[in-house]
Design an enzyme around this catalytic site. Structure first.
Site, PDB file in Angstrom:
ATOM      1  N   SER A 121      71.811 -21.110   7.220  1.00 14.59           N
ATOM      2  CA  SER A 121      70.946 -21.462   8.342  1.00 14.59           C
ATOM      3  C   SER A 121      71.477 -20.738   9.575  1.00 14.59           C
ATOM      4  O   SER A 121      72.631 -20.914   9.956  1.00 14.59           O
ATOM      5  CB  SER A 121      70.997 -22.983   8.536  1.00 14.59           C
ATOM      6  OG  SER A 121      70.239 -23.368   9.655  1.00 14.59           O
ATOM      7  N   LYS A 147      67.737 -18.604   6.515  1.00 11.64           N
ATOM      8  CA  LYS A 147      66.839 -19.505   7.256  1.00 11.64           C
ATOM      9  C   LYS A 147      67.063 -19.265   8.741  1.00 11.64           C
ATOM     10  O   LYS A 147      68.191 -19.333   9.221  1.00 11.64           O
ATOM     11  CB  LYS A 147      67.157 -20.955   6.876  1.00 11.64           C
ATOM     12  CG  LYS A 147      66.665 -22.018   7.847  1.00 11.64           C
ATOM     13  CD  LYS A 147      66.768 -23.404   7.221  1.00 11.64           C
ATOM     14  CE  LYS A 147      67.256 -24.443   8.214  1.00 11.64           C
ATOM     15  NZ  LYS A 147      67.383 -25.786   7.595  1.00 11.64           N
ATOM     16  N   LEU A 148      65.975 -18.970   9.425  1.00  9.36           N
ATOM     17  CA  LEU A 148      66.057 -18.745  10.870  1.00  9.36           C
ATOM     18  C   LEU A 148      65.591 -19.990  11.605  1.00  9.36           C
ATOM     19  O   LEU A 148      64.500 -20.505  11.330  1.00  9.36           O
ATOM     20  CB  LEU A 148      65.164 -17.572  11.284  1.00  9.36           C
ATOM     21  CG  LEU A 148      65.403 -16.227  10.608  1.00  9.36           C
ATOM     22  CD1 LEU A 148      64.343 -15.214  11.081  1.00  9.36           C
ATOM     23  CD2 LEU A 148      66.807 -15.705  10.913  1.00  9.36           C
ATOM     24  N   LYS A 149      66.381 -20.453  12.533  1.00  7.18           N
ATOM     25  CA  LYS A 149      65.931 -21.530  13.405  1.00  7.18           C
ATOM     26  C   LYS A 149      64.926 -20.935  14.390  1.00  7.18           C
ATOM     27  O   LYS A 149      65.173 -19.837  14.928  1.00  7.18           O
ATOM     28  CB  LYS A 149      67.124 -22.115  14.160  1.00  7.18           C
ATOM     29  CG  LYS A 149      68.083 -22.906  13.270  1.00  7.18           C
ATOM     30  CD  LYS A 149      67.437 -24.183  12.787  1.00  7.18           C
ATOM     31  CE  LYS A 149      68.461 -25.107  12.129  1.00  7.18           C
ATOM     32  NZ  LYS A 149      67.833 -26.378  11.705  1.00  7.18           N
ATOM     33  N   ASP A 175      62.893 -22.740  10.363  1.00  3.78           N
ATOM     34  CA  ASP A 175      63.033 -24.189  10.603  1.00  3.78           C
ATOM     35  C   ASP A 175      62.828 -24.466  12.091  1.00  3.78           C
ATOM     36  O   ASP A 175      63.582 -23.977  12.928  1.00  3.78           O
ATOM     37  CB  ASP A 175      64.431 -24.653  10.172  1.00  3.78           C
ATOM     38  CG  ASP A 175      64.615 -26.162  10.302  1.00  3.78           C
ATOM     39  OD1 ASP A 175      63.659 -26.864  10.706  1.00  3.78           O
ATOM     40  OD2 ASP A 175      65.737 -26.642  10.001  1.00  3.78           O
ATOM     41  N   ASN A 177      62.553 -27.677  13.466  1.00  5.72           N
ATOM     42  CA  ASN A 177      63.092 -28.963  13.945  1.00  5.72           C
ATOM     43  C   ASN A 177      62.146 -29.649  14.939  1.00  5.72           C
ATOM     44  O   ASN A 177      62.556 -30.041  16.030  1.00  5.72           O
ATOM     45  CB  ASN A 177      64.491 -28.798  14.554  1.00  5.72           C
ATOM     46  CG  ASN A 177      65.550 -28.489  13.523  1.00  5.72           C
ATOM     47  OD1 ASN A 177      66.070 -27.365  13.476  1.00  5.72           O
ATOM     48  ND2 ASN A 177      65.871 -29.436  12.666  1.00  5.72           N
ATOM     49  N   GLU A 200      59.793 -25.023   7.911  1.00 10.12           N
ATOM     50  CA  GLU A 200      60.395 -26.355   7.846  1.00 10.12           C
ATOM     51  C   GLU A 200      60.094 -27.142   9.120  1.00 10.12           C
ATOM     52  O   GLU A 200      60.319 -26.653  10.229  1.00 10.12           O
ATOM     53  CB  GLU A 200      61.911 -26.179   7.654  1.00 10.12           C
ATOM     54  CG  GLU A 200      62.696 -27.455   7.424  1.00 10.12           C
ATOM     55  CD  GLU A 200      64.184 -27.157   7.185  1.00 10.12           C
ATOM     56  OE1 GLU A 200      64.542 -25.987   6.895  1.00 10.12           O
ATOM     57  OE2 GLU A 200      64.991 -28.096   7.319  1.00 10.12           O
ATOM     58  N   ASP A 225      61.514 -31.919   6.574  1.00 12.01           N
ATOM     59  CA  ASP A 225      62.928 -32.289   6.635  1.00 12.01           C
ATOM     60  C   ASP A 225      62.997 -33.660   7.315  1.00 12.01           C
ATOM     61  O   ASP A 225      63.000 -34.703   6.648  1.00 12.01           O
ATOM     62  CB  ASP A 225      63.709 -31.206   7.413  1.00 12.01           C
ATOM     63  CG  ASP A 225      65.155 -31.579   7.734  1.00 12.01           C
ATOM     64  OD1 ASP A 225      65.584 -32.692   7.411  1.00 12.01           O
ATOM     65  OD2 ASP A 225      65.880 -30.749   8.342  1.00 12.01           O
ATOM     66  N   LYS A 249      68.041 -34.140   2.236  1.00 10.91           N
ATOM     67  CA  LYS A 249      69.360 -34.370   2.838  1.00 10.91           C
ATOM     68  C   LYS A 249      69.765 -35.795   2.498  1.00 10.91           C
ATOM     69  O   LYS A 249      69.135 -36.751   2.975  1.00 10.91           O
ATOM     70  CB  LYS A 249      69.305 -34.216   4.362  1.00 10.91           C
ATOM     71  CG  LYS A 249      69.211 -32.784   4.837  1.00 10.91           C
ATOM     72  CD  LYS A 249      69.261 -32.730   6.340  1.00 10.91           C
ATOM     73  CE  LYS A 249      68.964 -31.322   6.820  1.00 10.91           C
ATOM     74  NZ  LYS A 249      68.719 -31.290   8.268  1.00 10.91           N
ATOM     75  N   GLY A 277      71.505 -29.260   4.799  1.00 13.88           N
ATOM     76  CA  GLY A 277      72.882 -29.466   5.240  1.00 13.88           C
ATOM     77  C   GLY A 277      72.921 -30.048   6.631  1.00 13.88           C
ATOM     78  O   GLY A 277      71.932 -29.969   7.377  1.00 13.88           O
TER      79      GLY A 277
END
Ligand code: OSB
Ligand code: MG
Length: 354
Positions: A121, A147-149, A175, A177, A200, A225, A249, A277
């Site tokens: 990540s 995985k790119l935020k 992702d 968030n 995500e 997530d 998770k 994670g």
């Protein structure tokens, strides 16, 4: 524990990890658990001091007399929420139970692989060149999935730059968030051009219907997530078409046993899962690797080597070989904290007889 470099997500920047470990001491063995809460309630409603409080005030008294890890879940079921706090108690008791019986986490959970592929990540950075350097470094190390935020202002152009530099063969996902709203649907659909494995958690945790609506507009698979807090929410999200892939998770869903239930129901529904994670130390990492060895974990997880985040881990480090990590085979977690390292990092200890 200091991080090797700052880790920035749409909800904040971490430069260190303040970890709450639980050691369960039974008549037969000792077991370890790692609580995945962050210090602030910015990823989930839970936070570390809150977890400590709810455990001391309610959970630890309630598990007096339980026989095994299953009993922990049952004894805590009537308490609402606080799944990360529940998870760490169950994990520590499960580790003690398995160590006493000489069985590994992977064997207990139903693992079928000896190694698991490693994804990484990659946080939001100050500039695209800086990100490209970081991604290039991880690919050189052998990570098999990136995985790119993302967040508004750091999304389509960044993904395009990574694709242009590293090509179409790299397994790539993003992702958010929860950083977007449905009004961003058209913008997010621009990511469809880059053949991503998944997006995500683009929308708010509670916006299951919004994710289902978004999935009709965006071609890239939606993966939840934050929204997946239990087997029940997982089943509902699948049924509503809000998620076609699930990030599991264990802390977020209340433990490894619930994580396995989600794995099972997702497999029955034909929904691929992968192991998320929470910037774990070697304790949590060991258990995540075991979970990721179950057959339904068909996508590489955020299961990276210890040195992704830590120069010195509190367990013997997990070292990647050929893009994979070995699934621990020893009793329980198969690893334990190195006493001197643990001692040096420990800021407080509390012993709570049950
Ligand atoms: O959303 O997956 C997330 C880390 C902390 C909090 C939330 C998330 C993450 C990650 C995974 O992206 C990092 C890792 O442990 O490899
Ligand atoms: Mg996530």
């Amino acid at each position: 524990m200091p991080l090797v470099s700052p880790f920035r997500t749409s909800f904040g920047t971490q430069t260190e990890r303040d970890i709450l470990l639980v050691k369960a001491v039974t008549g037969h063995a000792e077991g370890w658990g790692e609580c995945v809460t962050l210090p602030d309630p910015i990823y989930s409603p839970e936070y570390t001091e809150g977890a400590v409080d709810v455990m001391k005030r309610f959970f630890i008294p309630a598990i007096a007399g339980v026989r095994d890890a299953n009993g922990v879940g049952e004894a805590l079921q009537h308490f609402k929420g606080h799944r990360m706090a529940k998870a760490v108690l169950e994990m520590a008791v499960l580790d003690a139970e398995l160590r006493a019986e000489g069985r590994s986490f992977a064997r207990e959970l139903g693992g079928v692989h000896e190694t698991v592929p490693c994804g990484v990540s990659v946080g939001i950075m100050d500039s695209v060149p800086q990100l490209l350097d970081a991604v290039g470094g991880y690919l050189d190390q052998g990570y098999v999935r990136i995985k790119l935020k993302i967040e508004p202002g750091w999304d389509v152009d960044v993904v395009r730059a990574v694709r242009e530099r590293f090509g179409d063969d790299v397994l790539l996902q993003v992702d958010a968030n929860t950083a977007y709203t449905l009004r961003d649907a058209r913008h997010l659909a621009a990511l469809d051009a880059f053949d991503l494995l998944l997006i995500e958690q683009p929308l708010e945790e509670e916006d299951i219907v919004g994710h289902a609506d978004l999935a009709k507009i965006v071609q890239t698979p939606i993966c939840l997530d934050e929204s997946i807090t239990s087997a029940q929410t997982a089943a509902a999200a699948i049924r509503l078409g809000a998620t076609s892939i699930i990030n599991i998770k264990p802390g977020r869903v209340g433990g490894y046993l619930e994580a396995r239930r989600i794995h099972d129901l997702a497999a029955a529904a034909g929904v691929p899962v992968w192991c998320g994670g929470m910037v774990e130390s070697g304790i949590g990492r060991a258990a995540n690797i075991a979970l990721a060895s179950l057959p339904g974990f068909t996508l590489p997880g955020d299961v990276s080597a210890s040195d992704r985040f830590y120069r010195t881990d509190i367990t013997p480090p997990f070292v990647m070989e050929d893009g994979h990590l070995p699934v621990p085979t020893g009793p329980g977690l198969g690893v334990a904290p190195i006493p001197e390292v643990l001692e040096e990092l420990t800021t407080a200890v509390e012993w709570l007889p049950v």
